[in-house]
Scaffold this active site. Structure first.
Site, PDB file in Angstrom:
ATOM      1  CB  SER A  52      -0.967  -0.045   1.184  1.00  0.00           C
ATOM      2  OG  SER A  52      -2.016   0.865   1.009  1.00  0.00           O
ATOM      3  CG  ASP A 166      -4.245  -1.964   0.925  1.00  0.00           C
ATOM      4  OD1 ASP A 166      -3.190  -2.498   1.288  1.00  0.00           O
ATOM      5  OD2 ASP A 166      -4.574  -0.810   1.269  1.00  0.00           O
TER       6      ASP A 166
END
Length: 306
Positions: A52, A166
């Site tokens: 991320s 993510d």
């Protein structure tokens, strides 16, 4: 004829470090300060992996443009952050995510991961195959776009016919991609550390002056989703609730990862240092990362695990 020149003394090579950068939204800006502190302490970063926001910062560092990104993000104001958001009412996420990636492509330049000066791996989650994915080749910002796709917030990124989101869902602190690195030491920067008693400011809102048209609509939408922080006791919106839930999950996952693949040093940033969307606090968060990293490095004795 005698040669009286002094022999050349080679400077000892700086110790090499493999660096794992964790997920955490705006808190990930602390990675910038941590990287600067690690380099200032005399280490060479020779491999990077990230999930991320850790993938975004790590990839830009590997591209040699971290100073460019730092200067840009530190200049962002609250309305600038909002302008980078391309809202959508269709699809599987509130934000398309293409606007910010387009800005970063323009700022940093197009580059392939395999051309980077430092080996880099971005970690994402494959929703269709239900597993962790390591992206270590191809366009850098395609890998970053996949890794930052917070479910329901950002649209998933399509890659090879699969939906990627993510990396923090399965590996919020990606140490495993570094296991084969020849680096002397491994350092992890965990921005999902335990809560601390910090003087945390409430997330700032849009300017209070009257608005009309689209700006008023967007402002009202942001207040409903993020929460009304103008109150003395702010009521969390559903975005706050979602991100707090993800933070808690990722903190626990990070603990398991740290126990399984113990690095030589862990630099901790408390997860209550900022909300995930407070990118307008960049300077403050970068300084926090620098200070925490410098403190951890000073206390560290290489060869002893923390």
């Amino acid at each position: 004829m005698n040669d009286h020149r002094e022999p050349v003394v080679q400077s000892p090579a700086k110790p090499s470090v493999a660096l794992a950068l964790g997920t955490g939204g705006a808190r990930g800006l602390a990675h910038i300060g941590a990287i600067e502190a690690i380099l200032a302490a005399g280490y060479r970063i020779t491999a990077v992996s990230g999930s991320s926001m850790g993938a975004l910062i790590g990839g830009i560092h590997a591209a040699g443009k971290l100073d460019v990104y730092r200067d840009w993000v530190c200049a962002l104001q609250k309305m600038d952050v909002l302008k980078l958001v391309d809202w959508t009412l269709s699809g599987s996420g509130l934000i398309k995510g293409e606007r910010i990636i387009g800005v970063l492509r323009e700022l940093i330049g197009e580059v392939a991961i395999e051309e980077l000066a430092i080996p880099f791996t971005a970690v994402a989650t494959d929703l269709d195959r239900e597993r962790e994915v390591w992206l270590a080749s191809g366009p850098l910002f395609d890998a970053i776009r996949a890794s930052i796709a917070i479910p329901t917030i950002f649209r998933p990124h399509s890659h090879g016919g699969h939906r990627l989101v993510d990396g923090g869902l399965m590996n919020p602190l990606p140490l495993t991609p570094l296991l084969q690195s020849p680096s002397e030491f491994t350092i992890a920067v965990n921005v999902n550390g335990p809560h601390e008693a910090l003087a945390v400011r409430h997330p700032a809102q849009l300017p209070a002056e009257p608005r009309s048209g689209l700006r008023s609509t967007v402002a009202a939408f942001v207040k409903r989703t993020i929460g009304n922080h103008e109150d003395k006791h702010p009521e969390p919106g559903w975005v706050d609730t979602l991100t707090q839930s993800l933070d808690l999950m990722q903190e626990n996952l990070a603990r398991f990862r740290l126990a399984a693949d113990r690095p030589d040093l862990v630099i901790e940033i408390p997860r209550n240092a900022s909300a995930v969307y407070e990118f307008y606090r960049a300077s403050e968060l970068i300084e926090l990362g620098r200070e925490r990293a410098a403190r951890a490095l000073e206390a560290w004795r290489p060869g002893n695990s923390h």
